[in-house]
Design a protein around this motif. Sequence first.
Motif, PDB file in Angstrom:
ATOM      1  N   ALA A   1       0.828  -1.204   0.000  1.00 25.17           N
ATOM      2  CA  ALA A   1       0.000   0.000   0.000  1.00 25.17           C
ATOM      3  C   ALA A   1       0.864   1.256   0.000  1.00 25.17           C
ATOM      4  N   VAL A   2       1.947   1.250   0.778  1.00 28.83           N
ATOM      5  CA  VAL A   2       2.856   2.401   0.800  1.00 28.83           C
ATOM      6  C   VAL A   2       3.519   2.571  -0.566  1.00 28.83           C
ATOM      7  N   ALA A   3       3.965   1.486  -1.165  1.00 23.02           N
ATOM      8  CA  ALA A   3       4.591   1.554  -2.483  1.00 23.02           C
ATOM      9  C   ALA A   3       3.611   2.108  -3.521  1.00 23.02           C
ATOM     10  N   ARG A   4       2.369   1.672  -3.444  1.00 23.70           N
ATOM     11  CA  ARG A   4       1.348   2.161  -4.378  1.00 23.70           C
ATOM     12  C   ARG A   4       1.096   3.660  -4.167  1.00 23.70           C
ATOM     13  N   ALA A   5       1.009   4.085  -2.905  1.00 26.28           N
ATOM     14  CA  ALA A   5       0.791   5.506  -2.611  1.00 26.28           C
ATOM     15  C   ALA A   5       1.966   6.346  -3.083  1.00 26.28           C
ATOM     16  N   GLU A   6       3.187   5.850  -2.877  1.00 28.74           N
ATOM     17  CA  GLU A   6       4.371   6.583  -3.345  1.00 28.74           C
ATOM     18  C   GLU A   6       4.368   6.702  -4.865  1.00 28.74           C
ATOM     19  N   ALA A   7       4.004   5.638  -5.552  1.00 31.07           N
ATOM     20  CA  ALA A   7       3.968   5.672  -7.018  1.00 31.07           C
ATOM     21  C   ALA A   7       2.904   6.649  -7.511  1.00 31.07           C
ATOM     22  N   GLU A   8       1.736   6.636  -6.886  1.00 27.42           N
ATOM     23  CA  GLU A   8       0.661   7.553  -7.280  1.00 27.42           C
ATOM     24  C   GLU A   8       1.061   9.001  -7.019  1.00 27.42           C
ATOM     25  N   PHE A   9       1.722   9.241  -5.869  1.00 30.23           N
ATOM     26  CA  PHE A   9       2.178  10.587  -5.544  1.00 30.23           C
ATOM     27  C   PHE A   9       3.205  11.057  -6.566  1.00 30.23           C
ATOM     28  N   SER A  10       4.152  10.204  -6.882  1.00 29.16           N
ATOM     29  CA  SER A  10       5.184  10.537  -7.854  1.00 29.16           C
ATOM     30  C   SER A  10       4.575  10.848  -9.216  1.00 29.16           C
ATOM     31  N   GLN A  11       3.592  10.066  -9.599  1.00 23.79           N
ATOM     32  CA  GLN A  11       2.929  10.302 -10.882  1.00 23.79           C
ATOM     33  C   GLN A  11       2.162  11.626 -10.867  1.00 23.79           C
ATOM     34  N   ALA A  12       1.569  11.954  -9.727  1.00 19.95           N
ATOM     35  CA  ALA A  12       0.760  13.178  -9.644  1.00 19.95           C
ATOM     36  C   ALA A  12       1.603  14.446  -9.616  1.00 19.95           C
ATOM     37  N   VAL A  13       2.756  14.404  -8.928  1.00 21.57           N
ATOM     38  CA  VAL A  13       3.544  15.634  -8.767  1.00 21.57           C
ATOM     39  C   VAL A  13       4.821  15.642  -9.585  1.00 21.57           C
TER      40      VAL A  13
END
Length: 76
Positions: free
Chosen positions: A43-55
């Motif tokens: 879940a943390v890895a997924r959140a980090e990937a989504e954050f990276s993609q967003a910003v």
Amino acid sequence: GDLVDQCEAWGLVTRQPDLHDKRARQVAFTPSGLLWLEAFRQAVARAEAEFSQAVGVDVATVVALGLEAYAGGYEG
């Protein structure tokens, strides 16, 4: 201590005798706790990937470095 008590009540960890110090107890993950830990890691890895993609990768890297520095300075 309270967090370990709570995790133990949920069946995520157990307390075991410390073979080197009879006064101490070691905390170990149960099989269910290990499954939870892996799900949390994913879940943390997924959140980090989504954050990276967003910003963007550059901003995400700066934020990650800032969080690491902040956490490294914490002496709680």
